[in-house]
Design an enzyme around this catalytic site. Sequence first.
Site, PDB file in Angstrom:
ATOM      1  N   HIS A  50      35.370  47.257  36.366  1.00 50.77           N
ATOM      2  CA  HIS A  50      36.290  48.220  35.823  1.00 50.77           C
ATOM      3  C   HIS A  50      35.745  49.710  35.632  1.00 50.77           C
ATOM      4  O   HIS A  50      36.717  50.510  35.794  1.00 50.77           O
ATOM      5  CB  HIS A  50      36.469  47.739  34.363  1.00 50.77           C
ATOM      6  CG  HIS A  50      37.585  46.543  34.195  1.00 50.77           C
ATOM      7  ND1 HIS A  50      37.004  45.235  34.434  1.00 50.77           N
ATOM      8  CD2 HIS A  50      38.564  46.373  33.971  1.00 50.77           C
ATOM      9  CE1 HIS A  50      38.053  44.425  34.311  1.00 50.77           C
ATOM     10  NE2 HIS A  50      39.172  45.064  34.486  1.00 50.77           N
TER      11      HIS A  50
ATOM     12  N   ARG B 137      46.309  49.198  30.014  1.00 49.89           N
ATOM     13  CA  ARG B 137      45.206  48.181  29.542  1.00 49.89           C
ATOM     14  C   ARG B 137      44.609  48.885  28.310  1.00 49.89           C
ATOM     15  O   ARG B 137      43.993  49.743  28.010  1.00 49.89           O
ATOM     16  CB  ARG B 137      44.138  48.601  30.812  1.00 49.89           C
ATOM     17  CG  ARG B 137      44.113  48.039  32.040  1.00 49.89           C
ATOM     18  CD  ARG B 137      42.692  48.181  32.836  1.00 49.89           C
ATOM     19  NE  ARG B 137      42.669  47.447  34.073  1.00 49.89           N
ATOM     20  CZ  ARG B 137      43.089  47.866  35.318  1.00 49.89           C
ATOM     21  NH1 ARG B 137      43.795  49.052  35.437  1.00 49.89           N
ATOM     22  NH2 ARG B 137      43.042  46.931  36.363  1.00 49.89           N
TER      23      ARG B 137
ATOM     24  N   ARG C 250      49.427  45.554  27.797  1.00 53.36           N
ATOM     25  CA  ARG C 250      48.876  44.280  27.771  1.00 53.36           C
ATOM     26  C   ARG C 250      47.578  44.194  26.694  1.00 53.36           C
ATOM     27  O   ARG C 250      47.394  45.089  26.454  1.00 53.36           O
ATOM     28  CB  ARG C 250      47.874  44.217  29.305  1.00 53.36           C
ATOM     29  CG  ARG C 250      47.030  42.864  29.301  1.00 53.36           C
ATOM     30  CD  ARG C 250      46.171  42.961  30.641  1.00 53.36           C
ATOM     31  NE  ARG C 250      45.194  43.823  30.741  1.00 53.36           N
ATOM     32  CZ  ARG C 250      44.472  43.790  31.650  1.00 53.36           C
ATOM     33  NH1 ARG C 250      44.748  43.163  32.755  1.00 53.36           N
ATOM     34  NH2 ARG C 250      43.456  44.669  31.696  1.00 53.36           N
TER      35      ARG C 250
ATOM     36  N   GLU D 213      46.843  35.562  37.286  1.00 56.99           N
ATOM     37  CA  GLU D 213      45.648  35.857  37.777  1.00 56.99           C
ATOM     38  C   GLU D 213      44.602  34.785  38.028  1.00 56.99           C
ATOM     39  O   GLU D 213      43.357  34.919  38.328  1.00 56.99           O
ATOM     40  CB  GLU D 213      45.038  37.299  37.090  1.00 56.99           C
ATOM     41  CG  GLU D 213      44.881  37.117  35.460  1.00 56.99           C
ATOM     42  CD  GLU D 213      44.655  38.330  34.999  1.00 56.99           C
ATOM     43  OE1 GLU D 213      44.134  39.472  35.461  1.00 56.99           O
ATOM     44  OE2 GLU D 213      44.588  38.401  33.669  1.00 56.99           O
TER      45      GLU D 213
ATOM     46  N   ASN E 199      43.154  41.469  41.269  1.00 56.81           N
ATOM     47  CA  ASN E 199      41.761  41.754  41.008  1.00 56.81           C
ATOM     48  C   ASN E 199      41.050  40.498  40.572  1.00 56.81           C
ATOM     49  O   ASN E 199      39.937  40.021  41.228  1.00 56.81           O
ATOM     50  CB  ASN E 199      41.213  42.781  40.139  1.00 56.81           C
ATOM     51  CG  ASN E 199      42.134  44.166  40.649  1.00 56.81           C
ATOM     52  OD1 ASN E 199      42.448  44.473  41.650  1.00 56.81           O
ATOM     53  ND2 ASN E 199      42.194  45.127  39.439  1.00 56.81           N
ATOM     54  N   ASP E 200      41.618  39.690  39.924  1.00 61.49           N
ATOM     55  CA  ASP E 200      41.002  38.629  39.111  1.00 61.49           C
ATOM     56  C   ASP E 200      41.456  37.297  40.083  1.00 61.49           C
ATOM     57  O   ASP E 200      40.692  36.488  40.339  1.00 61.49           O
ATOM     58  CB  ASP E 200      41.471  38.245  37.809  1.00 61.49           C
ATOM     59  CG  ASP E 200      40.477  38.880  36.695  1.00 61.49           C
ATOM     60  OD1 ASP E 200      39.453  38.919  36.999  1.00 61.49           O
ATOM     61  OD2 ASP E 200      40.968  39.645  35.950  1.00 61.49           O
TER      62      ASP E 200
ATOM     63  N   ARG F 104      33.932  39.275  41.296  1.00 61.54           N
ATOM     64  CA  ARG F 104      34.360  40.710  41.610  1.00 61.54           C
ATOM     65  C   ARG F 104      33.212  41.627  41.360  1.00 61.54           C
ATOM     66  O   ARG F 104      33.645  42.813  41.763  1.00 61.54           O
ATOM     67  CB  ARG F 104      35.700  41.046  41.041  1.00 61.54           C
ATOM     68  CG  ARG F 104      35.475  40.995  39.442  1.00 61.54           C
ATOM     69  CD  ARG F 104      36.902  40.919  38.825  1.00 61.54           C
ATOM     70  NE  ARG F 104      37.464  42.492  38.451  1.00 61.54           N
ATOM     71  CZ  ARG F 104      38.537  42.591  37.600  1.00 61.54           C
ATOM     72  NH1 ARG F 104      39.335  41.681  37.295  1.00 61.54           N
ATOM     73  NH2 ARG F 104      38.926  43.805  37.401  1.00 61.54           N
TER      74      ARG F 104
ATOM     75  N   CYS G 222      49.851  44.213  39.524  1.00 64.76           N
ATOM     76  CA  CYS G 222      49.014  45.559  38.828  1.00 64.76           C
ATOM     77  C   CYS G 222      47.619  45.504  39.355  1.00 64.76           C
ATOM     78  O   CYS G 222      46.859  46.456  38.951  1.00 64.76           O
ATOM     79  CB  CYS G 222      49.004  45.577  37.466  1.00 64.76           C
ATOM     80  SG  CYS G 222      48.756  44.006  36.532  1.00 64.76           S
TER      81      CYS G 222
HETATM   82  C1  PEP Z   1      43.769  42.208  37.750  1.00 69.02           C
HETATM   83  O1  PEP Z   1      42.848  41.316  37.423  1.00 69.02           O
HETATM   84  O2  PEP Z   1      44.186  42.433  38.941  1.00 69.02           O
HETATM   85  C2  PEP Z   1      44.031  43.258  36.599  1.00 69.02           C
HETATM   86  C3  PEP Z   1      44.967  44.374  36.947  1.00 69.02           C
HETATM   87  O3  PEP Z   1      43.308  43.135  35.581  1.00 69.02           O
HETATM   88  P1  PEP Z   1      41.964  43.741  35.429  1.00 69.02           P
HETATM   89  O4  PEP Z   1      41.405  44.538  36.658  1.00 69.02           O
HETATM   90  O5  PEP Z   1      41.844  44.717  34.209  1.00 69.02           O
HETATM   91  O6  PEP Z   1      41.237  42.538  35.130  1.00 69.02           O
HETATM   92 MG    MG Z   2      42.356  40.909  35.452  1.00 68.64          MG
END
Ligand code: PEP
Ligand code: MG
Length: 580
Positions: free
Chosen positions: A199, A306, A342, A441, A464-465, A475, A512
Site C-alpha cells: 500500500h 479506499r 469500498r 481478488e 494486486n491481491d 505481494r 481496480c
Molecule cells: C487489489 O487488491 O487489487 C486492490 C485494488 O485492493 P488493495 O490494493 O487495496 O488490496
Molecule cells: Mg485488495
Amino acid sequence: MCPVNFHEKRITGIGVSEGVRFGHAFLYAQPAAHISFPQQIEADHVEMELERLTSAKAQSLSELDLIIEKSKESLGDEKTVIIQGQRSFLNDPAFYGDIVNHVKKKYLSPEKAVQTVVDKLTAVFEKMNNAYLKERVHDVKDVAERLMSHLQQRSYPDLTQMTEPAILIADDLTPSVTVQLDRRYVLGFVTRYGGETTHTAILSRSLGIPAVVGAGLPIAQIQNGDNLIIDGELGLCIINPDPDTTEKYRAKLQEEQRFSERLSAFKQGPAHTADGQEVLLAVNMGMPEEMREGFVDEAHGIGLFRTEFLFMHTDHFPTEEEQFVAYKKVLEDWQGKPVVIRTLDIGGDKELSYWQLPIESNPFLGMRAIRLSLQEQGMFKTQLRAILRASAFGSAKIMFPMVTTIQELRQAKAITDEVKTGLRTENIPFDEKLEIGIMAEVPSVIQLADRFAKEVDFFSIGTNDLVQYTLAVDRMNEKVAHLYDYFHPAVLRSINSLIQAAHREGKWVGMCGKMAGDVMAAPLLLAMGLDEWSMDATSLAKQKYRLISLTRSESRLLLSKVLDMDTAEEVRLAVGNFHL
Ligand code: PEP
Ligand code: MG
C-alpha cells in the site's frame, strides 16, 4: 588534469512509481541502538545531571513546537493533536516529574531514569483494555527516544525535520507514515523492503512520488546528504552519479517532461479506441489530498474509494458523522459521477495506530477486510450508515473487499439491509437503488463467479491481491517479486473467465488493481470486454493515449494467442511487441 572520480554506485530495487528525480538523501531510520550510559551518578553530580536533563527537555520541546507549527500547514489538525499529546508528556509529573525524581532521589543517571520510567509506563499502558490508551505507549516511547537522543547528543530522525526537498531513504515506510509525507519535500523515496503492490507503493503512485522499493541491504551505503538520482521506472537509485550519468538523466527528465506535455492533450474527456469504442476509465482514490481542480473531467468516476486511508489519517475510529461528511464530500466533488466506496480493508499491511490487531503469522491470509467487518459489526454498521446517508448526495455504490464465500456476501448484504431498515424508520434518505458489488481478488470468487454474479450488482477485479492469492506470491515480499506477475496465464485466464461469467448474468465488471493502468495490458483488457478500468490518477492520460491506438479486432486476436500461452514471459513478449 585528472578527471574527478565520483565513485558512482548503483542500487536496484523494484520501480513502483515512475519518474526521474535528482536530490540529496535524507535518511529516515529508526534511532540507532542506544549508546551505553552510566546507570548511577555521584550524589554531588545531581545538579549537573539535572541541568543536562533540563537542556534535553528544552531541545525536545522546541523541536516538537516546530513540528506542531509545520504539521498544522501540511498534516492537518488531527496529526497535530497527536504531537501536542507527545509534548504534554514533557510537562507531565507522571512522566517527566518521575524522571527528575529518579535522578534526585535514587541517583540514577538521566538516561537510566528515562529508561526506568518508560518501562514502568509501558507496563501500565499495556495492561489497559482500551485500545486507544494502549496505543499511547508509542507516544511515550517516541518522546522518550527524543529526550534520550538529546541527552546523548545524537540527532533524532524525524520526517518532519525535512525542511527542504530531498529523497527519502528508509528501511520501510508504513502506509500510515506515507500518508503523512509532505509532497513539497519528498521528491522520491527508496526503501529496503517492500514489493510492487504494497500500500505504500500504491500511495506513492497516487501522490505522484517516484519510488523504488525492496532495494535490500545495499541502501546502507547511502549517507545523509549524498547526491542521488532515482529512476522509478527502472527501479534504480544512483549514488553520487558521475557527469555522464547526470547528463543522461537530465535528458531522460526532459524527455519525461515532453511526454507529459504531449499527454496533457489526453487528460480531459473520455477514452476511445481507434475503432471508436468509448472505454470507461475511472480513478482510484483514498486521500482527500488527491482531489484537485479539473479532476472530475478526467475520469468517468471513482472505481475504488479506499476508505481505510480515512481511518489511518486519524487517531481514533472515525465517527459516523465524520465518515458521512467525508463520503458526502467525495460524492459531491464528483458531481453525480459514480463513486464505488469500498468498506474498510484493514489488516494485511494496513494497520490502524489505535487498533492493535492480534499478531498473525500470515496476515494476508488472516483477519482482514470483510472478515474483520463481519466480526466487528458495530464498526461495520457505522460505516454502512455513513455511506448510505451520503448516497443521497451523489451516485454511490458499495463494494465489499476480499469476499471469499457466498455466506460472507449474504451476511454483509443482510447487515446492509438491516442498516437500510433503520434509516427508513428514522426517515433518513438514501439511494434505494444503490448497487452492491464485491472485489474479485480471491480465486474462490473466480471459480464461483456464476454463483456470485447472481447475488451482486457488479465485480471489481483487484489484481494486486488476485495475483498474490492465485500464484501464492506474497505481494509484500521482494524476494519473490520476480514471481509476482499479472501477465501469468493463470491470472489472465482467471480475469477473462470472471468477466465472461459476469456478463452471462448481465453484470458489469470493473478492475481496480494496478493492471488496469498498465498500457501493456490494455489490448488484453479491451478484448476481454472489461467494463470499467480504475487506476491511479497518474496512469489515466497514458492509458487514454494507449487506447487511441488500439482496435478491438486486433486486440481480440492478441488475446486469443495469449490465452493459449504457457508462461508470463511469453505473454510479456507478445504484448510488448504489440503496437508499442
Ligand atoms: C487489489 O487488491 O487489487 C486492490 C485494488 O485492493 P488493495 O490494493 O487495496 O488490496
Ligand atoms: Mg485488495
